[in-house]
Design an enzyme around this catalytic site. Structure first.
Site, mmCIF file in Angstrom:
data_model
loop_
_atom_site.group_PDB
_atom_site.id
_atom_site.type_symbol
_atom_site.label_atom_id
_atom_site.label_comp_id
_atom_site.label_asym_id
_atom_site.label_seq_id
_atom_site.Cartn_x
_atom_site.Cartn_y
_atom_site.Cartn_z
ATOM 1 N N LYS A 192 0.881 -1.171 0.000
ATOM 2 C CA LYS A 192 0.000 0.000 0.000
ATOM 3 C C LYS A 192 0.913 1.213 0.000
ATOM 4 O O LYS A 192 1.475 1.590 1.011
ATOM 5 C CB LYS A 192 -0.913 -0.008 1.227
ATOM 6 C CG LYS A 192 -2.191 0.837 1.070
ATOM 7 C CD LYS A 192 -1.937 2.324 0.980
ATOM 8 C CE LYS A 192 -1.489 2.902 2.311
ATOM 9 N NZ LYS A 192 -1.254 4.392 2.191
ATOM 10 N N GLU A 268 8.512 1.574 11.734
ATOM 11 C CA GLU A 268 9.509 2.639 11.666
ATOM 12 C C GLU A 268 8.722 3.936 11.728
ATOM 13 O O GLU A 268 8.097 4.342 10.755
ATOM 14 C CB GLU A 268 10.319 2.527 10.366
ATOM 15 C CG GLU A 268 11.623 3.297 10.406
ATOM 16 C CD GLU A 268 11.473 4.703 9.866
ATOM 17 O OE1 GLU A 268 11.398 5.627 10.703
ATOM 18 O OE2 GLU A 268 11.431 4.879 8.652
ATOM 19 N N CYS A 302 12.278 11.317 8.655
ATOM 20 C CA CYS A 302 12.247 10.968 10.074
ATOM 21 C C CYS A 302 13.633 11.053 10.685
ATOM 22 O O CYS A 302 13.778 11.176 11.904
ATOM 23 C CB CYS A 302 11.659 9.575 10.263
ATOM 24 S SG CYS A 302 12.506 8.298 9.310
ATOM 25 N N GLU A 399 7.736 16.853 15.668
ATOM 26 C CA GLU A 399 8.523 16.641 14.460
ATOM 27 C C GLU A 399 8.193 17.750 13.454
ATOM 28 O O GLU A 399 7.034 17.923 13.077
ATOM 29 C CB GLU A 399 8.204 15.265 13.879
ATOM 30 C CG GLU A 399 9.208 14.755 12.886
ATOM 31 C CD GLU A 399 9.023 13.276 12.571
ATOM 32 O OE1 GLU A 399 9.969 12.671 12.036
ATOM 33 O OE2 GLU A 399 7.944 12.726 12.851
#
Length: 499
Positions: A192, A268, A302, A399
């Site tokens: 996906k 992750e 990230c 973040e």
């Protein structure tokens, strides 16, 4: 060639490339429309223009993809490891041959400068080469039991059908980092891809077919309704593995869903990387590392440095040197020769970055450079440096995912460790110091899955990628990467000398 003529050549090449990208769902080796007939648009974030419309998978399509993966699993697991490895090797060669196509397609749908996209092709292709070599090294063991009365045979077997969910920020590398070890281990897959950047995965899936991957081993279901499409798959007892890269928030929900069938997972998730600069650091090297750690992918990674923790005695000089380099970064569509910083992925992301910057400034921080969106089409944001950022400010805990570098100061090693570890995340950290002993101490004290010591980029297909705390579970790449797709079986054998 005039600028106008060059633009026409570029536009023609982009048009021809888009015409080569499959727009359907890949299920059991065939490209087909969604059962509903629906499609969704993929936009260029630098212009807002639609690149392609592709099939929009729904729950029925997800079920068909899993059916195909389940049907292919037994025969695929029996394919010799060397043959699986050769398929990956051919895929590596094909991706390398078409490097410019992959780079341009990523730049078009994701926005990163073409030079960075070329780097991702090299990085992403390396997972194919690495795991082509690891396919034949999934070793077990044989031994005599301690009491000598039996023999112990330990084998490694593919976990079975996998659901792989990739993010939008590294369209090729995130696909190869999951698909390659699954192929090497003998697992079938449902991929996906991210609905913001699905085109690279579409092209890569076609390359895997060209490399000889059998029908049903890799099934691809781009969708604009991720939960409705993949949710039923996660609860299906035939699915044996979920690998997800994305936000911690979504990862938590997926883990909760996976608990119903005790589904094996790799996660992750988010990051909040500290970039620590000690007073003895080579500041020029630290600034060079900061540019890589912050501006790679426009900060949309990230692994991007999120908090710059700089010793108070060198903070001013570091900020000045950093700002001087940042000023050289030109924002432009990634295909333009002058582009150093591309657009953010969409308006929502750009607005979130500006919200964090505005909050920090309102809390007392100073914008040494930048601090605002770029006027004009596309979702660009100025490369930004903030000094005088205070503890407790949102920009230090959330973040950023943009080209913004907040600087906070420290006075001692203990203080640096405290600030660096003051986060729920633990993916990667960066430390710059000339003192090797201090670097080793920091590695032992920092709560992080990875550490860049005097280095601003450390991602490598041969190294285990992953974090601790709420940055995730499991590892991708390295010797550890294939283990995520294998399970251990023990066979106890009666004493061959008995009787």
């Amino acid at each position: 060639m005039t600028v106008t003529a060059q633009a026409a050549v570029t536009a023609d090449r982009e048009s021809r490339l888009l015409a080569s990208v499959p727009t359907g769902l890949l299920i059991n080796g065939e490209w087909r429309d969604a059962a509903s007939g629906k499609t969704f648009d993929v936009e260029d974030p630098a212009t807002g223009k639609v690149l392609l419309s592709i099939a929009d998978a729904g729950a029925e399509d997800g079920a068909a993809a899993l059916d195909a993966a389940v049907a292919a699993q037994e025969s695929w697991a029996k394919v010799p490891p060397r043959e699986r490895g050769e398929i990956l090797r051919r895929a590596f060669e094909l991706v390398t041959e078409r490097a410019e196509d992959f780079a341009l397609l990523m730049t078009m749908e994701m926005g990163k400068p073409l030079a960075e996209a070329r780097g991702e092709v090299t990085y992403g292709a390396e997972f194919l080469r690495w795991f082509s070599e690891e396919a034949v090294r999934a070793f077990g063991r044989y031994s005599v039991a301690p009491d000598g009365k039996s023999r112990l045979l330990v084998t490694k077997k593919p976990v079975g059908p996998c659901l792989l969910i990739t993010p939008w920020n590294f369209p090729l590398a995130m696909a190869t980092r999951k698909i390659a070890p699954a192929v090497a281990a003998g697992c079938t897959m449902v991929l996906k891809s991210a609905n913001l950047t699905p085109l690279t995965s579409q092209l890569f899936a076609a390359v895997m077919q060209e490399a000889g991957l059998p029908a049903g081993v890799l099934n691809v279901i781009p969708t604009s309704t991720a939960g409705a499409t993949t949710g039923p798959l996660i609860k299906d007892s035939r699915l044996r593995k979920l690998s997800f890269t994305g936000s911690t928030e979504v990862g938590r929900r997926l883990l909760a869903d996976a608990s119903e069938t005790v589904l094996r997972t790799s996660m992750e998730l988010g990051g909040n990387a500290p970039f620590v600069v000690f007073e003895d650091a080579d500041l020029d090297a630290a600034v060079a590392g900061a540019m890589l750690a912050k501006l790679r992918n426009m900060g949309e990674a990230c692994t991007a440095a999120n908090r710059f923790i700089v010793h108070e005695s060198v903070a001013t000089e570091f900020a000045e040197k950093f700002a001087a380099k940042m000023k050289e970064m030109t924002t432009a569509r990634g295909t333009e020769p002058e582009s150093k910083v591309g657009p953010l992925i969409d308006a929502k992301s750009r607005d979130k970055v500006h919200e964090l910057v505005s909050d920090a400034v309102a809390s007392g921080a100073k914008a040494v450079l930048g601090g605002a969106p770029v006027d004009g089409p596309g979702y660009f944001y100025q490369p930004t440096i903030l000094s005088g950022v205070s503890e407790g400010t949102r920009i230090l805990s959330e973040e950023i995912f943009g080209p913004v570098a907040p600087i906070i100061t420290f006075s001692s090693e203990d203080d640096a460790v405290r600030l660096a570890n003051n986060t729920e995340y633990g993916l990667v950290a960066y430390v710059f110091t000339k003192d090797l002993n201090r670097g080793i101490r920091m590695g032992e004290r920092l709560e992080t899955g990875m550490l860049g010591l005097n280095a601003g980029v450390i991602s490598n297909a041969a190294a285990p990628f992953g974090g601790v705390k709420q940055s995730g579970l499991g590892r991708e790449g390295g010797l550890e990467g294939i283990e995520e797709y294998l399970y251990t079986q023990y066979i106890g054998i009666a004493d061959p000398y008995a009787g």
